[in-house]
Design a protein around this motif. Structure first.
Motif, PDB file in Angstrom:
ATOM      1  N   ALA A   1      52.569  31.842  29.894  1.00 23.06           N
ATOM      2  CA  ALA A   1      53.649  31.409  30.843  1.00 23.06           C
ATOM      3  C   ALA A   1      54.212  33.251  31.122  1.00 23.06           C
ATOM      4  N   THR A   2      53.934  34.188  30.105  1.00 24.38           N
ATOM      5  CA  THR A   2      54.127  35.973  30.346  1.00 24.38           C
ATOM      6  C   THR A   2      53.443  36.783  31.328  1.00 24.38           C
ATOM      7  N   ASN A   3      54.105  37.423  31.136  1.00 24.98           N
ATOM      8  CA  ASN A   3      52.405  39.036  32.647  1.00 24.98           C
ATOM      9  C   ASN A   3      51.609  38.722  32.248  1.00 24.98           C
ATOM     10  N   GLY A   4      51.203  38.535  30.516  1.00 21.33           N
ATOM     11  CA  GLY A   4      49.585  38.442  30.482  1.00 21.33           C
ATOM     12  C   GLY A   4      49.438  37.599  30.973  1.00 21.33           C
ATOM     13  N   GLY A   5      49.830  36.534  31.142  1.00 23.31           N
ATOM     14  CA  GLY A   5      49.117  34.854  31.784  1.00 23.31           C
ATOM     15  C   GLY A   5      49.537  34.959  33.293  1.00 23.31           C
ATOM     16  N   PHE A   6      50.059  33.042  33.695  1.00 27.08           N
ATOM     17  CA  PHE A   6      50.594  33.863  35.205  1.00 27.08           C
ATOM     18  C   PHE A   6      52.458  34.561  35.651  1.00 27.08           C
ATOM     19  N   GLY A   7      52.757  35.122  34.660  1.00 29.99           N
ATOM     20  CA  GLY A   7      54.174  34.787  34.950  1.00 29.99           C
ATOM     21  C   GLY A   7      54.358  35.994  35.865  1.00 29.99           C
ATOM     22  N   ARG A   8      53.331  36.906  35.979  1.00 27.94           N
ATOM     23  CA  ARG A   8      54.078  37.289  37.105  1.00 27.94           C
ATOM     24  C   ARG A   8      54.072  36.359  38.517  1.00 27.94           C
ATOM     25  N   LEU A   9      53.558  35.716  38.892  1.00 29.92           N
ATOM     26  CA  LEU A   9      53.055  34.292  39.855  1.00 29.92           C
ATOM     27  C   LEU A   9      54.340  33.574  40.389  1.00 29.92           C
ATOM     28  N   LEU A  10      55.713  33.648  39.481  1.00 31.10           N
ATOM     29  CA  LEU A  10      56.158  32.479  38.803  1.00 31.10           C
ATOM     30  C   LEU A  10      57.729  32.704  38.690  1.00 31.10           C
ATOM     31  N   THR A  11      58.115  32.335  39.605  1.00 32.74           N
ATOM     32  CA  THR A  11      59.603  32.771  40.091  1.00 32.74           C
ATOM     33  C   THR A  11      60.481  31.249  40.070  1.00 32.74           C
ATOM     34  N   GLY A  12      61.806  31.644  39.759  1.00 27.50           N
ATOM     35  CA  GLY A  12      62.653  30.442  39.676  1.00 27.50           C
ATOM     36  C   GLY A  12      62.663  29.346  39.305  1.00 27.50           C
ATOM     37  N   ILE A  13      62.577  28.500  40.597  1.00 23.24           N
ATOM     38  CA  ILE A  13      62.193  27.163  39.136  1.00 23.24           C
ATOM     39  C   ILE A  13      60.881  26.835  38.813  1.00 23.24           C
ATOM     40  N   LYS A  14      60.288  27.622  39.575  1.00 20.10           N
ATOM     41  CA  LYS A  14      58.565  27.000  39.387  1.00 20.10           C
ATOM     42  C   LYS A  14      58.613  27.105  38.019  1.00 20.10           C
TER      43      LYS A  14
ATOM     44  N   GLU B   1      42.799  45.961  39.394  1.00 24.95           N
ATOM     45  CA  GLU B   1      43.677  46.075  40.012  1.00 24.95           C
ATOM     46  C   GLU B   1      43.528  44.361  40.220  1.00 24.95           C
ATOM     47  N   THR B   2      42.688  43.177  39.680  1.00 23.56           N
ATOM     48  CA  THR B   2      42.723  42.115  40.304  1.00 23.56           C
ATOM     49  C   THR B   2      44.338  42.204  38.993  1.00 23.56           C
ATOM     50  N   THR B   3      44.407  42.377  37.421  1.00 23.11           N
ATOM     51  CA  THR B   3      45.576  41.381  36.153  1.00 23.11           C
ATOM     52  C   THR B   3      45.903  42.546  37.005  1.00 23.11           C
ATOM     53  N   GLU B   4      46.732  43.369  37.693  1.00 25.13           N
ATOM     54  CA  GLU B   4      47.917  43.715  38.370  1.00 25.13           C
ATOM     55  C   GLU B   4      48.118  44.532  39.448  1.00 25.13           C
ATOM     56  N   THR B   5      47.654  43.477  40.572  1.00 22.23           N
ATOM     57  CA  THR B   5      47.788  42.878  41.841  1.00 22.23           C
ATOM     58  C   THR B   5      48.033  41.072  42.088  1.00 22.23           C
ATOM     59  N   MET B   6      47.418  40.388  41.683  1.00 22.94           N
ATOM     60  CA  MET B   6      47.016  39.215  40.996  1.00 22.94           C
ATOM     61  C   MET B   6      46.157  38.653  41.808  1.00 22.94           C
ATOM     62  N   LYS B   7      45.815  39.707  43.331  1.00 23.86           N
ATOM     63  CA  LYS B   7      45.107  39.623  44.722  1.00 23.86           C
ATOM     64  C   LYS B   7      43.584  38.336  43.517  1.00 23.86           C
ATOM     65  N   MET B   8      43.237  38.072  44.595  1.00 25.26           N
ATOM     66  CA  MET B   8      41.963  37.491  44.389  1.00 25.26           C
ATOM     67  C   MET B   8      41.396  37.760  45.435  1.00 25.26           C
ATOM     68  N   ASP B   9      40.573  38.354  46.641  1.00 23.94           N
ATOM     69  CA  ASP B   9      40.113  39.372  47.364  1.00 23.94           C
ATOM     70  C   ASP B   9      40.206  40.922  46.803  1.00 23.94           C
ATOM     71  N   THR B  10      40.113  40.969  45.354  1.00 25.15           N
ATOM     72  CA  THR B  10      39.512  42.574  45.927  1.00 25.15           C
ATOM     73  C   THR B  10      38.377  42.834  46.156  1.00 25.15           C
ATOM     74  N   VAL B  11      37.755  44.212  46.465  1.00 27.39           N
ATOM     75  CA  VAL B  11      36.430  44.368  46.880  1.00 27.39           C
ATOM     76  C   VAL B  11      36.224  44.725  45.261  1.00 27.39           C
ATOM     77  N   TRP B  12      34.707  44.161  45.214  1.00 25.82           N
ATOM     78  CA  TRP B  12      33.858  44.919  43.437  1.00 25.82           C
ATOM     79  C   TRP B  12      32.859  45.416  43.811  1.00 25.82           C
ATOM     80  N   LYS B  13      32.130  45.087  44.871  1.00 21.99           N
ATOM     81  CA  LYS B  13      31.277  46.723  44.826  1.00 21.99           C
ATOM     82  C   LYS B  13      30.891  47.165  46.553  1.00 21.99           C
ATOM     83  N   LYS B  14      30.613  48.432  46.184  1.00 25.26           N
ATOM     84  CA  LYS B  14      30.752  48.913  47.464  1.00 25.26           C
ATOM     85  C   LYS B  14      29.752  48.400  48.099  1.00 25.26           C
ATOM     86  N   ALA B  15      30.376  48.620  49.631  1.00 23.41           N
ATOM     87  CA  ALA B  15      29.098  48.066  50.821  1.00 23.41           C
ATOM     88  C   ALA B  15      27.851  48.838  50.893  1.00 23.41           C
TER      89      ALA B  15
END
Ligand code: GSH
Length: 269
Positions: free
Chosen positions: A131-144, A255-269
């Motif tokens: 529940a901390t920022n090392g886990g899902f903390g940054r996605l969880l605000t307020g009542i959630k 990038e994934t762990t800082e932005t929490m984005k699930m659609d980061t581009v990992w491979k150059k086209a």
């Protein structure tokens, strides 16, 4: 497993939709199974899109990860990988001599069904980091955030503790778990030796499994600091191995762990 509740209804042919937990702050996925599967998709170069399960969408087996492929759901990371190898003709990732195949099978059991339980044992002891920022903390605000910290983490902790006890590792003392972990790490370290991968210069499915479980052990909190000490002092080749695979297949790790984005581009086209 035919689906009754397809999440992705406008699917693209031969494109994998990977349903898993959202990103975490310490590692792209705190689920060793989801992390293994996503790494496999990258290593096998199979096109995929992540779908956030929002802690609620589960497979027919009641778990993540699961995938949707060509309008059907498939569950369990190991079964999914076997199916993907067949569907996408990726048998080169399994191409080993019969003797190496036998050893790889034994190492699969060691990592997936033994070493993994060291990580799960640790989480059964203390999963508050989720529940901390090392886990899902940054996605969880307020009542959630409140609900996650006070109820969901507790539920996850007791579930994982019960599963570790059922498996057996959860009934061991800390000293006993530590001894088991060290023996597994030593065996992996000897098999790896000076090689790039467990069986030579090319990455195989067994490396994906090993990488994912070692990464969870290295990058998420463990019940004893002696695990990190053992890795550093006795099995440093495993740390180099994990770093190499991380650099190659997870250049977007930060990038994934800082932005929490699930659609980061990992491979150059
Ligand atoms: N054998 C399964 C294990 C999957 C698994 O244990 N998933 C956990 C997350 S790491 C899960 O969904 N737990 C939720 C629950 O059991 O309620 C696989 O390889 O996919």
């Amino acid at each position: 497993m035919p689906s009754t509740n397809l999440i992705k209804r406008d699917w693209e042919k031969d494109h994998v939709y990977l349903v898993q937990f959202p990103r975490a702050g310490m590692i792209p996925s705190p689920s060793p199974y989801a992390f293994k599967l996503e790494t496999f998709l990258r290593v096998a170069d199979i096109p995929y899109t992540n779908i956030n399960n929002e802690f609620s969408k589960m497979s027919a087996r009641g778990q993540i990860p699961f995938i949707e492929l060509n309008g059907r759901q498939h569950a369990d990371s190991t079964i999914i990988i076997d199916n993907l190898i067949e569907h996408f003709h990726k048998s080169d990732l399994e191409d080993l001599s019969p003797a190496d195949k036998a050893v790889a099978r034994a190492f699969f059991a060691l990592t997936e069904h033994h070493l993994c339980w060291v990580t799960l044992y640790s989480r059964g002891q203390d999963f508050s980091w989720l529940a901390t920022n090392g886990g899902f903390g940054r996605l969880l605000t307020g009542i959630k955030g409140f609900a996650f910290k006070n109820f969901i983490v507790k539920r996850f902790t007791s579930k994982v503790r019960a599963r570790a006890a059922a498996q057996g590792m959860g009934t061991f003392s800390k000293e006993e778990v530590l001894e088991q972990a060290k023996k597994d790490l030593d065996a992996l370290s000897v098999q790896l030796g000076e090689k790039k991968y467990l069986f030579g210069n090319t990455i195989k499915t067994i490396d994906v499994t090993t990488f994912a479980h070692l990464a969870e052990l290295i990058y998420t909190p463990q019940f004893s600091p002696e695990i990190a000490t053992h890795l550093e002092e006795k099995t440093p080749n495993l740390l180099v191995y994990v770093k190499n695979i991380r650099d190659q297949y997870w250049p977007d790790w930060d990038e994934t762990t800082e932005t929490m984005k699930m659609d980061t581009v990992w491979k150059k086209a």
